[in-house]
Design a protein around this motif. Structure first.
Motif, PDB file in Angstrom:
ATOM      1  N   PRO A   1      33.924   9.346  52.055  1.00  0.00           N
ATOM      2  CA  PRO A   1      33.221   8.799  53.223  1.00  0.00           C
ATOM      3  C   PRO A   1      33.580   9.498  54.536  1.00  0.00           C
ATOM      4  O   PRO A   1      32.746   9.567  55.448  1.00  0.00           O
ATOM      5  CB  PRO A   1      33.678   7.332  53.250  1.00  0.00           C
ATOM      6  N   ASP A   2      34.794  10.039  54.614  1.00  0.00           N
ATOM      7  CA  ASP A   2      35.226  10.718  55.836  1.00  0.00           C
ATOM      8  C   ASP A   2      35.019  12.224  55.769  1.00  0.00           C
ATOM      9  O   ASP A   2      35.519  12.967  56.621  1.00  0.00           O
ATOM     10  CB  ASP A   2      36.700  10.411  56.118  1.00  0.00           C
ATOM     11  N   GLY A   3      34.296  12.687  54.744  1.00  0.00           N
ATOM     12  CA  GLY A   3      34.000  14.110  54.627  1.00  0.00           C
ATOM     13  C   GLY A   3      34.805  14.789  53.534  1.00  0.00           C
ATOM     14  O   GLY A   3      35.916  14.378  53.191  1.00  0.00           O
ATOM     15  N   GLY A   4      34.244  15.855  52.980  1.00  0.00           N
ATOM     16  CA  GLY A   4      34.917  16.595  51.921  1.00  0.00           C
ATOM     17  C   GLY A   4      34.654  16.015  50.545  1.00  0.00           C
ATOM     18  O   GLY A   4      34.074  14.933  50.395  1.00  0.00           O
ATOM     19  N   ALA A   5      35.090  16.725  49.547  1.00  0.00           N
ATOM     20  CA  ALA A   5      34.931  16.285  48.156  1.00  0.00           C
ATOM     21  C   ALA A   5      36.235  15.669  47.669  1.00  0.00           C
ATOM     22  O   ALA A   5      37.325  16.087  48.066  1.00  0.00           O
ATOM     23  CB  ALA A   5      34.540  17.460  47.271  1.00  0.00           C
ATOM     24  N   GLU A   6      36.109  14.692  46.793  1.00  0.00           N
ATOM     25  CA  GLU A   6      37.282  14.033  46.215  1.00  0.00           C
ATOM     26  C   GLU A   6      37.104  13.930  44.705  1.00  0.00           C
ATOM     27  O   GLU A   6      36.102  13.391  44.222  1.00  0.00           O
ATOM     28  CB  GLU A   6      37.479  12.647  46.815  1.00  0.00           C
ATOM     29  N   PHE A   7      38.082  14.437  43.966  1.00  0.00           N
ATOM     30  CA  PHE A   7      38.078  14.344  42.513  1.00  0.00           C
ATOM     31  C   PHE A   7      39.136  13.334  42.080  1.00  0.00           C
ATOM     32  O   PHE A   7      40.243  13.293  42.643  1.00  0.00           O
ATOM     33  CB  PHE A   7      38.341  15.709  41.884  1.00  0.00           C
TER      34      PHE A   7
ATOM     35  N   ALA B   1      37.875  27.092  52.505  1.00  0.00           N
ATOM     36  CA  ALA B   1      37.909  28.407  53.165  1.00  0.00           C
ATOM     37  C   ALA B   1      36.965  28.431  54.362  1.00  0.00           C
ATOM     38  O   ALA B   1      35.791  28.081  54.249  1.00  0.00           O
ATOM     39  CB  ALA B   1      37.526  29.498  52.165  1.00  0.00           C
ATOM     40  N   GLY B   2      37.506  28.847  55.497  1.00  0.00           N
ATOM     41  CA  GLY B   2      36.690  28.982  56.694  1.00  0.00           C
ATOM     42  C   GLY B   2      36.400  27.683  57.424  1.00  0.00           C
ATOM     43  O   GLY B   2      35.634  27.683  58.392  1.00  0.00           O
ATOM     44  N   THR B   3      36.964  26.564  56.993  1.00  0.00           N
ATOM     45  CA  THR B   3      36.732  25.283  57.663  1.00  0.00           C
ATOM     46  C   THR B   3      37.762  25.071  58.765  1.00  0.00           C
ATOM     47  O   THR B   3      38.817  25.721  58.803  1.00  0.00           O
ATOM     48  CB  THR B   3      36.805  24.115  56.668  1.00  0.00           C
ATOM     49  N   SER B   4      37.478  24.127  59.633  1.00  0.00           N
ATOM     50  CA  SER B   4      38.399  23.834  60.733  1.00  0.00           C
ATOM     51  C   SER B   4      39.600  23.019  60.282  1.00  0.00           C
ATOM     52  O   SER B   4      40.603  22.937  60.991  1.00  0.00           O
ATOM     53  CB  SER B   4      37.651  23.078  61.846  1.00  0.00           C
ATOM     54  N   ASP B   5      39.506  22.419  59.109  1.00  0.00           N
ATOM     55  CA  ASP B   5      40.605  21.600  58.588  1.00  0.00           C
ATOM     56  C   ASP B   5      40.904  22.004  57.144  1.00  0.00           C
ATOM     57  O   ASP B   5      40.491  21.331  56.195  1.00  0.00           O
ATOM     58  CB  ASP B   5      40.230  20.111  58.658  1.00  0.00           C
TER      59      ASP B   5
ATOM     60  N   VAL C   1      42.466  14.269  44.266  1.00  0.00           N
ATOM     61  CA  VAL C   1      42.548  15.585  44.900  1.00  0.00           C
ATOM     62  C   VAL C   1      41.369  15.688  45.857  1.00  0.00           C
ATOM     63  O   VAL C   1      40.208  15.667  45.425  1.00  0.00           O
ATOM     64  CB  VAL C   1      42.497  16.730  43.870  1.00  0.00           C
ATOM     65  N   ARG C   2      41.666  15.794  47.156  1.00  0.00           N
ATOM     66  CA  ARG C   2      40.604  15.793  48.170  1.00  0.00           C
ATOM     67  C   ARG C   2      40.717  17.011  49.074  1.00  0.00           C
ATOM     68  O   ARG C   2      41.823  17.434  49.441  1.00  0.00           O
ATOM     69  CB  ARG C   2      40.693  14.530  49.019  1.00  0.00           C
ATOM     70  N   ASP C   3      39.578  17.586  49.410  1.00  0.00           N
ATOM     71  CA  ASP C   3      39.530  18.645  50.418  1.00  0.00           C
ATOM     72  C   ASP C   3      38.745  18.140  51.627  1.00  0.00           C
ATOM     73  O   ASP C   3      38.199  17.035  51.610  1.00  0.00           O
ATOM     74  CB  ASP C   3      38.894  19.923  49.849  1.00  0.00           C
ATOM     75  N   HIS C   4      38.699  18.948  52.677  1.00  0.00           N
ATOM     76  CA  HIS C   4      37.980  18.591  53.899  1.00  0.00           C
ATOM     77  C   HIS C   4      36.875  19.610  54.161  1.00  0.00           C
ATOM     78  O   HIS C   4      36.588  19.946  55.314  1.00  0.00           O
ATOM     79  CB  HIS C   4      38.951  18.498  55.075  1.00  0.00           C
ATOM     80  N   GLY C   5      36.270  20.079  53.074  1.00  0.00           N
ATOM     81  CA  GLY C   5      35.193  21.051  53.163  1.00  0.00           C
ATOM     82  C   GLY C   5      33.845  20.384  53.346  1.00  0.00           C
ATOM     83  O   GLY C   5      33.752  19.216  53.759  1.00  0.00           O
ATOM     84  N   PRO C   6      32.770  21.079  52.985  1.00  0.00           N
ATOM     85  CA  PRO C   6      31.408  20.559  53.197  1.00  0.00           C
ATOM     86  C   PRO C   6      30.989  19.485  52.204  1.00  0.00           C
ATOM     87  O   PRO C   6      29.931  18.883  52.354  1.00  0.00           O
ATOM     88  CB  PRO C   6      30.546  21.813  53.040  1.00  0.00           C
ATOM     89  N   GLY C   7      31.758  19.246  51.162  1.00  0.00           N
ATOM     90  CA  GLY C   7      31.389  18.246  50.169  1.00  0.00           C
ATOM     91  C   GLY C   7      30.525  18.838  49.058  1.00  0.00           C
ATOM     92  O   GLY C   7      30.278  20.040  49.000  1.00  0.00           O
TER      93      GLY C   7
END
Length: 307
Positions: free
Chosen positions: A290-296, A215-219, A237-243
């Protein structure tokens, strides 16, 4: 020897004479006898029978079985509660998703009535066809939510990962559209030994958390990918948030731990997901990509197809 007068002495075993056995209700005539230091003496009248031993073992097994059934009932209740929490968090999004087709359906009905009044039957039929399609979309959404929230027994079987991913995506689709996120799925039909209902719950929790993190991220992009890794199937499952913050990583799967603002989360989603995945012989883990965001990452035993 008078045991009452002189009291107990080291190396002797004392018994009363009128002790009754709980199973046979027969009086036990137990005699006092000498025992070597560190050993117990057993009088002939006190020798346990095989039937008594079997009865004791049966009673212990029953206690353990009752305890296991109670634990199973508790797990079932927790899984069902987890589903209801997930659905509850999506209620606003579902409501928004339903409002749009309802408005379209009302407009289509009004247009169809107007067209019929003017004798344009073909155009009215086209409007009714669009109305039928919108009704089908709402029915499908209702069916998916009802199926997800239903209380079902544990059913470990061969499950298609692709089917589970599609079901989870259908459940979260209203929130995905409301948040204007992009859900990118690269899934294959690998078979795993799992409970479809519980695996769907775990995926819904992971995607729901990823939506909040985006939410509120550029990606605002969520990626789901599956692959076969030896004897295991991997679901990412990966997002592109702050991690994930370093202090949160250690207790990420602890019950009631949450990084969300007060009132927006109970801290049970990840703990419940980790537990149900573990029950199916799998594992749930997390990392910062490694490229940003959290990955489960979920890994489950693969089911090999017959040659």
């Amino acid at each position: 020897m008078d045991a009452g007068r002189h009291g107990p002495r080291e190396g002797w075993l004392y018994h009363g004479r009128e002790i009754r056995d709980a199973h046979t209700e027969a009086p036990l005539d137990i005699q006092i006898s000498a025992a070597a230091p560190g050993r117990f003496a057993t009088a002939a009248g006190r020798t346990p029978t095989l039937q008594q031993f079997q009865t004791n073992v049966t009673r212990l097994l029953k206690v353990e079985l009752d305890a296991e059934r109670e634990r199973a009932r508790s797990r079932e209740a927790l899984v069902h509660a987890g589903k209801m929490v997930a659905v509850g968090r999506m209620v606003a999004s579902v409501n928004h998703e339903i409002k749009r087709p309802l408005a379209s359906m009302q407009l289509l009905v009004e247009n169809a009535l107007d067209l019929i009044a003017h004798g344009d039957i073909d155009s009215a039929a086209e409007n009714l066809s669009l109305l039928l399609r919108a009704t089908g979309q709402m029915s499908e959404l209702s069916r998916q939510l009802e199926g997800f929230s239903r209380k079902t027994p544990v059913n470990q079987a061969s499950v298609s990962v692709l089917d589970v991913v599609e079901h989870a995506c259908a459940v979260v689709s209203p929130k995905v559209k409301t948040r204007r996120c992009q859900l990118v799925v690269r899934a294959d039909g690998h078979l795993v030994l799992a409970d479809s209902d519980r695996l769907t719950l775990a995926l819904v929790n992971l995607v729901d958390n990823a939506l909040d993190a985006s939410a509120g991220t550029s990606d605002p992009r969520i990626e789901i990918a599956t692959s076969l890794q030896g004897a295991m199937v991997e679901i990412l499952v990966r997002d592109h948030g702050p991690g994930i913050a370093r202090h949160a990583m250690e207790c990420l799967f602890d019950a009631f731990f949450t990084t969300k603002p007060y009132g927006e989360g109970l801290g049970l989603g990840l703990a419940l997901s980790s537990e149900v995945i573990g029950e199916m012989g799998g594992e749930l883990s997390a990392r910062n990509h490694p490229d940003g965001g959290a990955e489960f990452r979920i890994v489950l035993p693969a089911v090999r197809s017959a040659p």
